[in-house]
Design an enzyme around this catalytic site. Structure first.
Site, PDB file in Angstrom:
ATOM      1  CG  HIS A  35      -1.580  -1.158   1.657  1.00 19.74           C
ATOM      2  ND1 HIS A  35      -2.951  -1.251   1.591  1.00 19.74           N
ATOM      3  CD2 HIS A  35      -1.163  -2.360   2.147  1.00 19.74           C
ATOM      4  CE1 HIS A  35      -3.344  -2.444   2.005  1.00 19.74           C
ATOM      5  NE2 HIS A  35      -2.276  -3.139   2.351  1.00 19.74           N
ATOM      6  CE1 TYR A  36      -2.158   6.112  -2.033  1.00 15.36           C
ATOM      7  CE2 TYR A  36      -0.782   5.896  -3.986  1.00 15.36           C
ATOM      8  CZ  TYR A  36      -1.972   6.275  -3.391  1.00 15.36           C
ATOM      9  OH  TYR A  36      -2.970   6.812  -4.148  1.00 15.36           O
ATOM     10  CB  THR A  37       0.851   6.300   4.201  1.00 18.44           C
ATOM     11  OG1 THR A  37       1.727   7.212   3.521  1.00 18.44           O
ATOM     12  CG2 THR A  37       1.675   5.232   4.911  1.00 18.44           C
ATOM     13  CD  GLU A 100      -0.760   1.420   4.611  1.00 17.49           C
ATOM     14  OE1 GLU A 100      -0.341   2.275   3.792  1.00 17.49           O
ATOM     15  OE2 GLU A 100      -1.957   1.093   4.714  1.00 17.49           O
ATOM     16  CG  HIS A 142      -5.083  -1.604  -0.945  1.00 17.04           C
ATOM     17  ND1 HIS A 142      -5.363  -0.541  -0.123  1.00 17.04           N
ATOM     18  CD2 HIS A 142      -6.056  -2.518  -0.680  1.00 17.04           C
ATOM     19  CE1 HIS A 142      -6.442  -0.796   0.596  1.00 17.04           C
ATOM     20  NE2 HIS A 142      -6.878  -1.989   0.263  1.00 17.04           N
ATOM     21  CG  ASP A 152      -3.104   1.928  -1.991  1.00 17.05           C
ATOM     22  OD1 ASP A 152      -4.276   1.772  -2.374  1.00 17.05           O
ATOM     23  OD2 ASP A 152      -2.681   1.498  -0.901  1.00 17.05           O
TER      24      ASP A 152
END
Length: 260
Positions: A35-37, A100, A142, A152
């Site tokens: 994921h990215y935050t 993340e 994700h 993401d």
């Protein structure tokens, strides 16, 4: 949660999250979801992932400078995937490790991923893959497992660099050229074939022969990961060729599962 010993030897810190549970039916993780935050600052992202009541968490957070924080033990179920589906499994949180990656995301300018951060993600994932026997084709984004909701880690994420280090499944994308394509509103056997191929790879979508909104969302997610040169939800020759090459290069045991 009390503090715990990190599972990864390269995790520099442990910040226990309040958001976790047991994996359902004793399911052992054999997937990694990246994921990215998607938040403007790292402090806010860590607080959201660790504070009770937010109902979100991940096992690891990889900072831009390459530092790695573990917030949930790998044996526990972190709450990172939400409503998601891959290869027929709907409880993605129970079968996966969530990572993340600190990046502001599409809503906040979407910067490039620094080299130190990418190197840390690779090292972290390689360790997880060894510990948990995660096959390369089950290292996913994700957006792959939740294409209708998520973008993401997105088209700037260097999946090719990960694959060069043995993390993730990848083929060189076919070049983008002019020609016939399948797009929103197209109906027919070619659309059914596309939907079946995407489903064999793992994506969740109905096979109805109609290039509907759901199909476009899945094609867009596929392009973000595997053909990032153009992300438009149109199944052109490049997209179709890249998908077939990925299917052909899956390990035999994965092909058997996909065919079943």
């Amino acid at each position: 949660m009390k503090t715990f010993t990190p599972d990864s030897s390269i995790a520099s810190d442990v910040i226990p999250s309040a958001n976790y549970g047991d994996r359902n039916k004793g399911r052992l993780p054999d997937m990694i979801v990246l994921h990215y935050t998607g938040m403007p600052d790292v402090e806010g992202a860590i607080a959201r992932l660790c504070t009770a009541g937010t109902d979100v968490s991940a096992h690891y957070i990889v900072l831009e400078d390459g530092r790695i924080v573990q917030t949930v033990p790998e044996a526990k179920r972190a709450w990172h995937a939400g409503v998601a589906l891959w290869a027929g499994e709907e409880d993605i949180n129970s079968c996966s490790i969530g990572v993340e990656i600190v990046n502001r995301g599409h809503d906040w300018g979407y910067p490039e991923f620094p080299l130190r951060q990418t190197a840390a993600v690779i090292a972290l994932c390689r360790g997880i893959m060894l510990r948990r026997n995660v096959p390369s084709h089950r290292v996913l984004g994700h957006s792959d497992v939740a294409p209708s909701r998520k973008k993401d880690p997105g088209e700037k994420f260097p999946w090719h660099s990960l694959a060069n280090s043995g993390v993730g499944h990848w083929v060189q994308p076919a070049p983008v050229v002019r020609g016939e394509s399948l797009k929103l509103g197209t109906i027919g056997d070619d659309v059914s074939d596309l939907q079946q191929a995407l489903a064999r790879y793992g994506y969740g979508l109905p096979i109805n022969g109609k290039y509907d909104g759901t199909t476009m969302e899945v094609v867009t997610a596929f392009q973000r990961h595997f053909r990032p040169a153009r992300v438009d939800g149109v199944a052109d020759h490049s997209t179709l060729t890249t998908l077939q090459a990925l299917l052909a290069s899956l390990p035999e045991e994965a092909k058997a599962v996909a065919a079943g």
